[in-house]
Design an enzyme around this catalytic site. Structure first.
Site, PDB file in Angstrom:
ATOM      1  N   GLU A 179       0.836  -1.207   0.000  1.00 19.33           N
ATOM      2  CA  GLU A 179       0.000   0.000   0.000  1.00 19.33           C
ATOM      3  C   GLU A 179       0.871   1.258   0.000  1.00 19.33           C
ATOM      4  O   GLU A 179       0.648   2.200   0.757  1.00 19.33           O
ATOM      5  CB  GLU A 179      -0.951  -0.017   1.207  1.00 19.33           C
ATOM      6  N   GLU A 259      -7.002  -7.394  -0.568  1.00 14.54           N
ATOM      7  CA  GLU A 259      -7.436  -7.398   0.828  1.00 14.54           C
ATOM      8  C   GLU A 259      -8.926  -7.090   0.871  1.00 14.54           C
ATOM      9  O   GLU A 259      -9.328  -5.930   0.916  1.00 14.54           O
ATOM     10  CB  GLU A 259      -6.657  -6.377   1.677  1.00 14.54           C
TER      11      GLU A 259
END
Length: 621
Positions: A179, A259
């Site tokens: 991320e 995710e």
């Protein structure tokens, strides 16, 4: 690709065999290609560092029986290199064994080696010793940071290469960073460096990818040519809108939610997080109908044993609980929940579920009440708890400067003048990281707490000892505040006077307790309700070792060890966690089980702990 075609491709459970093969992106058919055939993974996240190693096989078998064909696994750098150049891959840290177990069971692996992983883990998996360099720029092309990363990857990645699918192992892909688009540096040279280092050790045929949130700006800074771009999002997001963002960076290739949040984490002082089952099942079915690849985060949460929990920082510091239950399909103790079976039912519409029963929940046992005896105040045992002794400095030194990366440290100075009328004691600029327990001449005065309690009024005479026991409650793991130093990170003032001439005592509490203290030096029972940091001890016997949960009702805040193992932090006054998970492997059968508690504020008048057969994760206290 039409859902019906996906159904035909996925009817038989895939086996992570030991034959070498190929795993790539098929841009023409918008899918992953395994051995020249379209492949879709249905995956779940599990963290080996949060699950007792005796239960690795149990958890993996349950994930396989849920219908998953893949697991997603972070590698926590700081778990393996707690001190520079000292690497540990043994026993509970044997990641190669864990990954081989996954393959034996029939699961492929998506590996996320970082170096930064977030994961609600201390400093996002980065070693705290990096912060000895107070000017280091983490997650960037800072030469000092890259040198440390390169040394780590030179150890880790050669261990992973034989486990790649191309070499007969279970690993089908590797994530680069994590991320990264959510971090402020936006350093493409850093991503390029990681890409080249990973290709150097893993080969040119390795499939590398990135994961970012479903916002355009996040992918702008988190993606790089040569790395397949994926997104992550939860049940409150719009699936099609999220994948439209991915398509701006990957016009062709598989849709991937790396995710998919089927649960969420807990913070101290906040209600236990719950993602409704119907929300998780509805969106999972929607994702699978689109032909998307999906990883459910978390599928098994586990536990932040010891001091490993991380923290978030938005407008204030928010430490994460010891429990990482995550409201996941498998509970903190690895038991299948209603969510597990509901998600399994959805998966069964898209691929054949393995035959046979799901392994049952592990046995839990209520060992009952254990009477605790007060051993004494922390300050009374400073010579035992701080074998290194004090380091003196005009101004306070941080944990990192003292190479005390976790746990507790004592700061000591003297009052420069008499204080008959209470004056404010205050760390400048919110400089208490994270919680300080203040005593004057051994008498407890109260707490200073980061972003919460900035000032404490005290009195005393000139020359009185001012002691502050500082607790590191976990380093920030996400966002722009990763340079999260611990201890007294600013000067401390008494009214307008800056306090100087400090002595810092690093406390080796874990090492001392592992060696049998305080049970090896028992004292008479002291059933006072004196306040301030103090140790308590107790024992119990067990004919058989079973998983259990320990509850510290009536206690305030502290740390608990069983047989020298640091079970974690308790804080029932804040909640929502009221019990701590105790796995059976830390219990003794043929000898006494030794319980040690460090209560930081005030113990109960009749101290005891209760071992029960169920967890309590409820509303905040």
């Amino acid at each position: 690709m039409a859902p019906a075609l996906w159904l035909l491709l996925l009817l038989a459970p895939g086996l992570a065999t030991s034959k070498s093969g190929t795993f790539t992106v098929d841009y023409e058919n918008n899918c992953f290609s395994k051995d020249d055939s379209c492949f879709r993974y249905i995956s779940g996240s599990i963290h080996y560092f949060r699950v007792p190693h005796i239960y690795w096989k149990d958890r993996l078998q349950k994930m396989y029986m849920a219908g998953l064909n893949t697991i997603q696994v972070y590698v926590a750098w700081n778990y393996h290199e707690t001190n520079p150049g000292e690497y540990d891959f043994s026993k509970a840290k044997d990641i190669e064994y864990f990954l081989n177990l996954a393959q034996e069971i029939g699961l492929f692996v998506i590996l996320r080696p970082g170096p930064y992983i977030c994961a609600e883990w201390d400093l996002g998996g980065l070693p705290a010793w990096l912060l000895q360099n107070s000017t280091i720029s983490l997650r960037s092309s800072d030469p000092d940071y890259l040198a440390a990363v390169d040394r780590w990857f030179a150890v880790l990645l050669p261990k992973m290469k034989p486990l790649m699918y191309q070499n007969g192992g279970p690993i089908i892909s590797f994530q680069v960073e994590n991320e990264y688009g959510s971090y402020f540096t936006c350093d493409y040279n850093y991503l390029r460096h990681l890409r080249e280092v990973m290709r150097k050790f893993l080969g040119d045929d390795v499939l590398l990818f990135t994961t970012d949130g479903n916002q355009l700006q996040e992918l702008k800074c988190g993606t790089l040519q040569g790395l397949y771009s994926t997104v992550d999002f939860g049940t409150t997001d719009d699936v099609n809108a999220s994948f439209r963002i991915q398509r701006q960076f990957e016009p062709e290739g598989p849709l991937v939610n790396s995710e998919f949040y089927v649960g969420w984490l807990d913070y101290w002082g906040v209600e236990h997080s719950v993602v409704p089952i119907e929300n998780a099942t509805r969106m999972l079915e929607e994702l699978l109908q689109l032909g998307a690849n999906v990883n459910m985060y978390m599928f098994e949460g586990g536990t932040n044993f010891g001091y490993w929990n991380g923290a978030d920082y938005n407008t204030k510091y928010r430490p994460i609980t010891t429990s990482y239950d995550y409201n996941a399909p498998l509970s903190e103790a690895g038991d299948p929940t209603q969510k597990f079976y509901a998600l399994r039912d959805v998966i069964s519409k898209f691929r054949a579920i393995p035959l046979g029963p799901v392994p049952p929940p592990t046995v839990k046992f209520a060992y009952g009440t254990v009477r605790m005896t007060k051993f004494g105040a922390l300050l009374d045992f400073l010579n035992v708890l701080s074998p290194r002794g004090a380091v003196n400095s005009t101004y306070p030194l941080t944990f990192e400067q003292m190479q005390q990366y976790y746990g507790f440290m004592l700061y000591r100075t003297q009052l420069p003048h008499s204080v008959e009328k209470a004056l404010p004691l205050k760390p400048e600029l919110n400089g208490m990281h994270d919680r300080g327990y203040v005593l004057v001449n051994g008498i407890y005065q109260g707490v200073l707490e980061r972003d919460n309690v900035h000032v404490l009024n005290i009195t005393g005479s000139k020359g009185d000892l001012l002691d502050i026991v500082v607790e590191n409650m976990g380093r920030i793991n996400f966002g722009s505040c990763l340079l999260d130093l611990k201890g007294l990170v600013r000067n401390v003032t008494l009214a307008s006077t800056i306090l100087t001439d400090w002595s810092m005592f690093p406390l080796a509490i874990d090492d001392i307790i592992k060696n049998g203290w305080p049970h090896s030096g028992q004292q008479e029972d002291v059933n006072s309700v004196d306040q301030g940091p103090a140790f308590y001890y107790g024992t119990f016997q067990s004919a058989k070792a079973h998983d259990t949960y320990v509850r510290l009702q009536g206690w305030a805040k502290g740390q608990i060890w069983i047989n020298g193992f640091n079970v974690g932090r308790y804080w029932p006054e804040r909640g929502p966690q009221e019990t701590l998970y105790v796995p059976k492997n830390i219990l003794n059968v043929n000898s006494l089980n030794k319980v040690t508690v460090l209560e930081l504020e005030r113990g109960p008048a009749k101290p005891s702990v209760v071992f029960q057969d169920h967890a309590i994760l409820t509303s905040k206290g």
